[in-house]
Scaffold this active site. Structure first.
Site, PDB file in Angstrom:
ATOM      1  N   ASP A   1      66.555 -42.745  38.729  1.00 22.08           N
ATOM      2  CA  ASP A   1      65.335 -41.775  39.649  1.00 22.08           C
ATOM      3  C   ASP A   1      64.064 -43.018  39.788  1.00 22.08           C
ATOM      4  OD1 ASP A   1      64.127 -41.912  37.066  1.00 22.08           O
ATOM      5  OD2 ASP A   1      63.867 -39.797  37.104  1.00 22.08           O
ATOM      6  N   SER A   2      64.225 -44.197  39.334  1.00 23.51           N
ATOM      7  CA  SER A   2      63.249 -45.155  39.807  1.00 23.51           C
ATOM      8  C   SER A   2      63.396 -45.267  41.164  1.00 23.51           C
ATOM      9  CB  SER A   2      63.636 -46.344  39.042  1.00 23.51           C
ATOM     10  OG  SER A   2      64.930 -46.790  39.177  1.00 23.51           O
TER      11      SER A   2
ATOM     12  N   GLU B   1      65.835 -37.527  30.346  1.00 23.33           N
ATOM     13  CA  GLU B   1      64.816 -38.100  29.397  1.00 23.33           C
ATOM     14  C   GLU B   1      64.792 -37.031  28.448  1.00 23.33           C
ATOM     15  OE1 GLU B   1      61.461 -38.796  31.627  1.00 23.33           O
ATOM     16  OE2 GLU B   1      62.555 -40.557  33.011  1.00 23.33           O
TER      17      GLU B   1
ATOM     18  N   GLU C   1      63.112 -47.061  26.215  1.00 17.58           N
ATOM     19  CA  GLU C   1      62.013 -47.659  27.023  1.00 17.58           C
ATOM     20  C   GLU C   1      60.769 -47.807  26.550  1.00 17.58           C
ATOM     21  OE1 GLU C   1      61.895 -46.283  31.119  1.00 17.58           O
ATOM     22  OE2 GLU C   1      60.319 -47.418  31.725  1.00 17.58           O
TER      23      GLU C   1
HETATM   24  O1  KIV Z   1      65.136 -44.664  36.555  1.00 10.44           O
HETATM   25  C1  KIV Z   1      65.394 -45.835  36.223  1.00 10.44           C
HETATM   26  O2  KIV Z   1      65.587 -46.761  36.816  1.00 10.44           O
HETATM   27  C2  KIV Z   1      65.587 -45.827  34.813  1.00 10.44           C
HETATM   28  C3  KIV Z   1      65.589 -47.199  33.863  1.00 10.44           C
HETATM   29  C4  KIV Z   1      64.453 -47.744  34.067  1.00 10.44           C
HETATM   30  C5  KIV Z   1      66.114 -47.020  32.769  1.00 10.44           C
HETATM   31  O3  KIV Z   1      65.475 -44.655  33.951  1.00 10.44           O
END
Ligand code: KIV
Length: 265
Positions: free
Chosen positions: A43-44, A114, A181
């Site tokens: 979700d980044s 998460e 993380e």
């Molecule tokens: O959303 C994401 O890209 C992530 C990674 C940074 C692990 O959760």
């Protein structure tokens, strides 16, 4: 080419480092697929693709659209799609509905959530319903507004113990792997040694069973963003800028298009 399974990822623990990168599109996935064990549709993408300030406003529809594009190109890697904020925390039933929607619409292999301790029953419920789950502990970007920014977590004894205990519970609940993380290296190492599922670190420890980076960070696409845990393997922003500047100059001077670019009868 055979597709990597969650079981194969589990089997790599203690034997072989796991390579994980994020991808959000068809052409990038086509390139990464050869080198990765796991491709994460993170979700980044809220930040990397949509220019949002964080991941909090990412929707299930965004994840599904990018999940579909990635799945069209991933022939070998295991594809994991993040469940975004607000789509799984209310109840295990809500989480299952979201996970089933993402999996049925994209065909992805697993979902990632998460996990704070109160969500462990949700992980268990998902696994009991045949969903492959990757957990995520430590810095939880979906909670960044509550914790006041992107800060290393587990820096005092109490919070380190809480993250360690949650990691153990995520394993017991049946997750096949765990992202850790932004925690102190000693904590990520301790978790890696204490649980049997593979840990995938980002800003965590070289002892983790694998490493993940956001592809835009690895490629240097965003020149303003360079956290401590990123190594830029390329400066693509500068390369794109130079290519576009050459195109602009060629159009202005009449150098582009050339004869060979045109259909001349
Ligand atoms: O959303 C994401 O890209 C992530 C990674 C940074 C692990 O959760």
């Amino acid at each position: 080419m055979t597709k990597t399974s969650p079981f194969q990822i589990l089997q790599k623990k203690g034997r072989e480092k796991i390579i994980c990168l994020t991808a959000y599109s068809f052409p990038i996935t086509k390139i990464l697929d050869e080198y990765c064990d796991v491709i994460l549709v993170g979700d980044s993408l809220g930040m990397t693709i949509y220019g949002l300030p964080d991941t909090v406003d990412v929707t299930l529809e965004m994840m599904i659209n990018h999940g579909k594009a990635v799945m069209r190109a991933a022939k070998k890697s295991l594809v994991v799609v993040d469940l975004p904020y607000g789509t799984y925390e209310k109840s295990p039933k809500q989480a299952l509905e979201s996970a089933q929607k993402v999996i049925s619409e994209t065909g992805c292999d697993a979902i990632k959530i998460e996990v704070l301790r109160d969500l462990v029953p949700t992980v268990k419920f998902l696994v009991e319903n045949k969903i492959n789950v990757m957990g995520h502990v430590g810095l939880l970007p979906q909670h960044v507004r509550e914790i006041g920014g992107y800060r290393y977590q587990g820096c005092d004894e109490n919070s380190a113990n809480e993250i360690l205990e949650t990691a153990k519970l995520v394993e017991e609940a049946g997750a096949f792997s765990l992202v850790i993380e932004a925690v102190p290296a000693a904590l990520a190492t301790a978790i890696t040694h204490k649980i049997k599922i593979p840990t995938i670190g980002i800003g965590a420890s070289a002892e983790c069973d694998g490493q993940v980076l956001v592809i835009d960070d690895l490629l240097g696409l965003n020149q303003e963003f360079k956290p401590r845990f990123v190594t830029r393997y390329e400066n693509l922003a500068a390369k794109i800028s130079a290519a576009v500047a050459r195109f602009r100059a060629d159009v202005k001077s009449g150098e582009f298009p050339k004869k060979e670019n045109l259909l001349v009868k």
